[in-house]
Design a protein around this motif. Structure first.
Motif, PDB file in Angstrom:
ATOM      1  N   ASP A 109      -9.153   5.368  10.116  1.00  0.00           N
ATOM      2  CA  ASP A 109      -7.377   4.828   9.226  1.00  0.00           C
ATOM      3  C   ASP A 109      -6.843   3.049  10.567  1.00  0.00           C
ATOM      4  O   ASP A 109      -6.572   3.026  11.411  1.00  0.00           O
ATOM      5  CB  ASP A 109      -6.496   5.360  10.780  1.00  0.00           C
TER       6      ASP A 109
ATOM      7  N   THR B 103       0.906   7.377   6.244  1.00  0.00           N
ATOM      8  CA  THR B 103       1.131   9.021   5.178  1.00  0.00           C
ATOM      9  C   THR B 103      -0.098  10.150   5.301  1.00  0.00           C
ATOM     10  O   THR B 103      -1.551   9.507   5.792  1.00  0.00           O
ATOM     11  CB  THR B 103      -0.029   7.796   4.091  1.00  0.00           C
TER      12      THR B 103
ATOM     13  N   LEU C  78      -6.355  -3.396   4.227  1.00  0.00           N
ATOM     14  CA  LEU C  78      -4.786  -3.006   3.855  1.00  0.00           C
ATOM     15  C   LEU C  78      -3.092  -3.808   3.733  1.00  0.00           C
ATOM     16  O   LEU C  78      -3.084  -4.182   5.259  1.00  0.00           O
ATOM     17  CB  LEU C  78      -4.304  -1.304   4.272  1.00  0.00           C
TER      18      LEU C  78
ATOM     19  N   ARG D  86       0.063   1.910  11.960  1.00  0.00           N
ATOM     20  CA  ARG D  86      -1.633   2.943  11.855  1.00  0.00           C
ATOM     21  C   ARG D  86      -1.269   3.939   9.921  1.00  0.00           C
ATOM     22  O   ARG D  86       0.060   4.403   9.900  1.00  0.00           O
ATOM     23  CB  ARG D  86      -1.711   4.194  12.519  1.00  0.00           C
ATOM     24  N   TRP D  87      -1.908   3.609   9.345  1.00  0.00           N
ATOM     25  CA  TRP D  87      -2.202   3.768   8.030  1.00  0.00           C
ATOM     26  C   TRP D  87      -1.642   5.478   8.273  1.00  0.00           C
ATOM     27  O   TRP D  87      -0.599   5.989   7.215  1.00  0.00           O
ATOM     28  CB  TRP D  87      -3.566   4.453   7.093  1.00  0.00           C
ATOM     29  N   SER D  88      -2.480   6.445   9.297  1.00  0.00           N
ATOM     30  CA  SER D  88      -2.368   7.529   9.353  1.00  0.00           C
ATOM     31  C   SER D  88      -0.704   8.259   9.735  1.00  0.00           C
ATOM     32  O   SER D  88       0.067   9.558   9.436  1.00  0.00           O
ATOM     33  CB  SER D  88      -3.109   8.519   9.934  1.00  0.00           C
TER      34      SER D  88
ATOM     35  N   VAL E  52      -2.200  -0.926   8.588  1.00  0.00           N
ATOM     36  CA  VAL E  52      -1.805  -2.252   8.023  1.00  0.00           C
ATOM     37  C   VAL E  52      -1.012  -3.364   8.124  1.00  0.00           C
ATOM     38  O   VAL E  52      -0.623  -4.250   9.285  1.00  0.00           O
ATOM     39  CB  VAL E  52      -0.838  -1.138   6.963  1.00  0.00           C
TER      40      VAL E  52
ATOM     41  N   ALA F  98       0.377  -1.579   0.135  1.00  0.00           N
ATOM     42  CA  ALA F  98      -0.412  -0.122   0.004  1.00  0.00           C
ATOM     43  C   ALA F  98       0.694   1.200   0.642  1.00  0.00           C
ATOM     44  O   ALA F  98       0.078   2.257  -0.253  1.00  0.00           O
ATOM     45  CB  ALA F  98      -1.064  -0.073   0.953  1.00  0.00           C
ATOM     46  N   SER F  99       2.067   1.185   0.483  1.00  0.00           N
ATOM     47  CA  SER F  99       3.111   2.567   0.444  1.00  0.00           C
ATOM     48  C   SER F  99       3.670   2.612  -0.870  1.00  0.00           C
ATOM     49  O   SER F  99       4.089   3.751  -0.604  1.00  0.00           O
ATOM     50  CB  SER F  99       3.724   2.235   1.993  1.00  0.00           C
TER      51      SER F  99
END
Lengths: 354, 354, 354, 354
Positions: free
Chosen positions: C56, C48, C34, C43-45, C59, C11-12
């Motif tokens: 939120d 990104t 994810l 955590r996604w936040s 991953v 995802a990144s």
């Protein structure tokens, strides 16, 4: 609900193009009149092959009667001084207006004349009443008045990025009203689409430079609103810089904390609270600093905060897309409120990164 | 006059590359030793096909004896902390050194350790005496001492652009020593040649963002020199920004005039007078503001000045090429002085525009 | 209709980021898993901050059982060779896959191994059957098969821009199958998000250069599809160039008309007819040439055509956004078809200009 | 040796600026007349504060008598069609001329009129004799004739980058004379300094697009010289593209080997041999491809060669700085020869990287 009808006047500049692009995706607003002087009579697809519009409309002369027959609202994206030639006739005919120029950003016509004296047509205006009536279209601070306004003056790009961070601090009296420094940086699209030598890629690329140092027009616009919210006259330093990129605007604001015991977290929390109900403003965690790339092609403003305990200074950083939250997007946000819609209807809030 | 022999250590980073390029055209200095750890043993042309050097030398291990046998002077372009591993041995062997890193920019080793504590190797140093002996390589302010120095610490890029405008004002006591704000902008080559995600074109292009807000290492370097010249401790605000361009650095400095009756012309004249004999510094007419493009690939610093009579603030703008006057060019300027040559020997002063 | 559940793995990177951004606005597809190896557990936040996702999410490790429990579809954005480690397990568990890597773009595993021999893990694969089963995800040519596919291999960016213009001409036999030259130009985001020296802004800006001249991997991919559609083996010249911009890809294709009497209008009409029902492809009027800026951040391909009556050559130009129609957008277009949706559901087709 | 006196006419465009900058550093040529129509009467420092010239000259009206009184040579950097208004008068007065425009690049005035028919003034010319007399200023191919020429027509930027690689191959008959494809890419400074919308940073950045597809004026110029050297008429395909960078030009040339047994090394050796005595041309090792960044602000042309044994095609890549080797630098190279100096006198050959 039937779609509201919108006229876009001045369609081929960047402000007009952005407005058309945003309204293209809008669920509740439709463009029903496309106006422009120089391109009058031409098919849209000839002018702008890369942005097909439904029905491929012909650009029309911006005649007030024709606009009023076709539209409930008008967005004007015209050079300073020209909007004021058209606005009175539109209001008389019942068309509610969002003006992207500077013509109605000052409550006093006299102030406008002083600041914009170099514009052609500047001196003939006599519409003090409309200047007084117009609402400053910063929806986070004037939502209620924008909803019922006949005439909204969308703020300048630099004022938007500068004021969003400053106003909560001034309103709560957290910072000294004097000594504020705003160091701002903008992409070259802020200079418009008309060809100018200094905005050529060959000239502006691989370069950063200040311009309009002391006395840039947006200084007075920022001071007007800051003074109003602070409840006292504010004079500040504003210096814009031209950055080699298409879009994006960053304002780095330096101010002194009244209480040096306050932390960046305190200030950040206060600003976040002020924008609790403002879906287009986001305050970043302390230690994360906004990049204009994070708001590219969105109507979002990102605010970052940091404090220096040694010097007692607070640094407030505001990043926006100069053509969206700094111009056309903010215009549509105002339009949404005027049309009784949610503020963010049809507005992009997340970037396509990178 | 026979050419002086110069060793360049750390040849494949941007600092080393610029030094080699500048020395290539130099009439009185010759590169006689090319050192590097990672590229040791490789032919130069394999590493850098686009910059052929006479004789296509092999990069050598930076052994102090070998360097001393080959060269009278050494320019070190190494990561912070690494230069200090090599400098004592070079000085002992009679090699005079210009160090482009931060290792000898502070008069106190203790201060250096505090500021650069995160560097590997930072804690093992014990060369207080060399820190005290080293001369800060800003030729416009330390020319006499540089001429006879064994060890010169070339200033950081941000300090160079910030200090050149500030120091004459501080020395003459024209500005308040508190409340100074430096808003600085740099091209991405300032981050070096090692691959880092945030310096990728895809990440850094179409973006401007602040970084290191409050506490960036160059803050203390600027404050050290400013305090020394002002004769009193100075604490100031320094905020760097990353700009989407390769080269160039602009410092926009905000300070308050002690005597609000002073004009921009007064200050401009004072600064121009201070640099009367400084061939690398030019003060622009009031109303003309420096672009980094005007100094691209030159060793020139351009200074612009403007004053705001309303707020009593003075804005001093300094533009340099971060890799030339901000790094390798300044190193060669120091080398010139150490070798008894004119300061500008072999240094480009005019840009190829655009 | 209930939303279909989609897992995004990897995802990144840029492919993953674009996929998440596109699916964020998608009315009928939701991201429910994810996955990522290096960022697993975060955590996604944190990863990104500029692209907040609802809830939120954390991953997760890309475990096939977990993916199958959470999602109906998976989009894999993994390095070449890694996707093939995961795909068999996903298919077994009933998850339908769109793979953005090159792992399943060749009908023959042997060919893939020859072309991608330098990849780690390349040699261990034994899934000939899946290579044979996988559908090449160019929706304009494989729509029917994509609709029912278990495994879709999204095309490379260069093949997409090159083939869309070429295939109708080859299919109709209008051009000579030999002597085709494809001169392609891409923004640097095509090189991915991992830090590489040559993709640094300082290196890639103010530069254009060819790379992979003769033998670039996408040559064989283009030839495979071109041969298939032409019904005869095609060998052609493909040369990519790196352009100093973030996004955008232009393929300028040179080929010889079999019948020199054919005009640009004839060819343009033929291509336009071939894409009559293809909402993501637009053929420009003869004389208008596509700019990558016109498709920036859209899933649209623009095709321009010109002919030289003197030389009998036809020039076919194809412009796409390398990360959207050249990667993630095309993946979502495939996903739409697999999910029984209209091809363009949730996909942006118009640019925000400039 | 006393310095030769040079007049530069058309000093404020990019061609003029580059010429002045190059001559500033020249040991044997001095600018003794600065001419321009629009800027006539102005001090140089007002027009170009960033490029101080010794004595800060006043720009003068380009009167032939005044030019002849002041200078032995004249470099004309004027719009197409305008140079031909001035050249006859200068030659009559004994001034030898290097013309950077296209006015004398064709041996036949008739051809020029056909190609440049759209220029104002194009039709009034009658100087067939001067067209026939003028020498095409590609010093690597016309050195002897340039040395004694009265009138030299400096080649276009695209022809320079295209021909340097092609000519040795055509002369030796290594490639087929038909089917040659030149795909060229240029920075935006090639479009000149006059403000045009499509050259704005906001328009040209983040974009690559072809223009002038089929029939671009430089096609005929390339064909004229290629035919002459090949000894037979050559018609080829030439397509320029606009790249988002200031300077730099890359020509990627595709041609078919007559003998498919020839390797890239064979061809590379042949080209290298052809330029054995050409200090401004360097042929890279096979497998290394030229970047425009490697020749930025130099008068060097880099040539790369690769062959495809499958298709029998040869790819020849030529990179130059469009404003130096592609314009003003080549002009100075010609001037050097006319003045009896070494070709590279005063010309930069190595880049400042990055």
């Amino acid at each position: 609900m039937a779609s509201k009808r919108v006229a876009v006047i001045g369609a081929s500049g960047y402000g007009g193009l952005q407005t058309l692009r945003l309204l293209h995706d809008h669920p509740d607003l439709s463009v029903t009149f496309l106006g422009g002087e120089r391109s009058s009579g031409k098919r849209w697809s000839e002018l702008t092959p890369f942005l097909p519009l439904p029905g491929d409309p012909v650009v029309q002369n911006p005649d007030p009667d024709a606009i009023a027959a076709a539209a409930d609202f008008a967005v004007l994206s015209l050079p300073n001084g020209l909007a004021a030639q058209l606005v009175p006739a539109l209001l008389t005919r019942g068309v509610r207006v969002v003006d992207l120029s500077a013509d109605y950003r000052y409550r006093s016509l006299q102030t406008w004349k002083e600041v914009y004296s170099s514009e052609a047509l500047a001196l003939n205006r006599g519409d003090e009443d409309l200047c007084a009536e117009a609402v400053y279209g910063l929806p986070e601070w004037e939502e209620r008045r924008i909803r019922s306004a006949r005439l909204v003056a969308a703020p300048g790009c630099f004022p938007t990025a500068s004021l969003l961070g400053l106003l909560p601090l001034l309103k709560q009296g957290l910072i000294e009203p004097s000594g504020i420094v705003i160091d701002a940086k903008t992409g070259t699209s802020g200079g418009g689409r008309a060809a100018k030598e200094h905005l050529l890629l060959a000239e502006a690329s691989e370069a950063i430079a200040p311009y309009g140092v002391v006395g840039h027009r947006h200084t007075s616009e920022i001071e007007q609103i800051a003074s109003q919210v602070a409840g006292q006259p504010i004079q500040l330093q504003f210096t814009p810089h031209l950055v080699p990129m298409v879009r994006g605007l960053l304002a780095t604001v330096y101010c002194r904390l009244r209480d040096p015991g306050l932390t960046a977290d305190d200030c950040s929390t206060l600003i976040r609270t002020a924008y609790r109900d403002a879906p287009c403003v986001e305050v970043l965690p302390v230690g994360t600093y906004p990049s204009t790339k994070w708001v590219r092609q969105t109507n979002r403003a990102l605010i970052g905060v940091q404090a220096d305990t040694r010097t007692g200074q607070l640094i407030v950083m505001g990043a926006i897309d100069n053509l969206v939250k700094g111009q056309a997007g903010q215009g549509v946000q105002c339009l949404n409120l005027m049309a009784g819609l949610a503020a963010t209807t049809g507005l992009p809030l997340l970037p396509f990164y990178p």
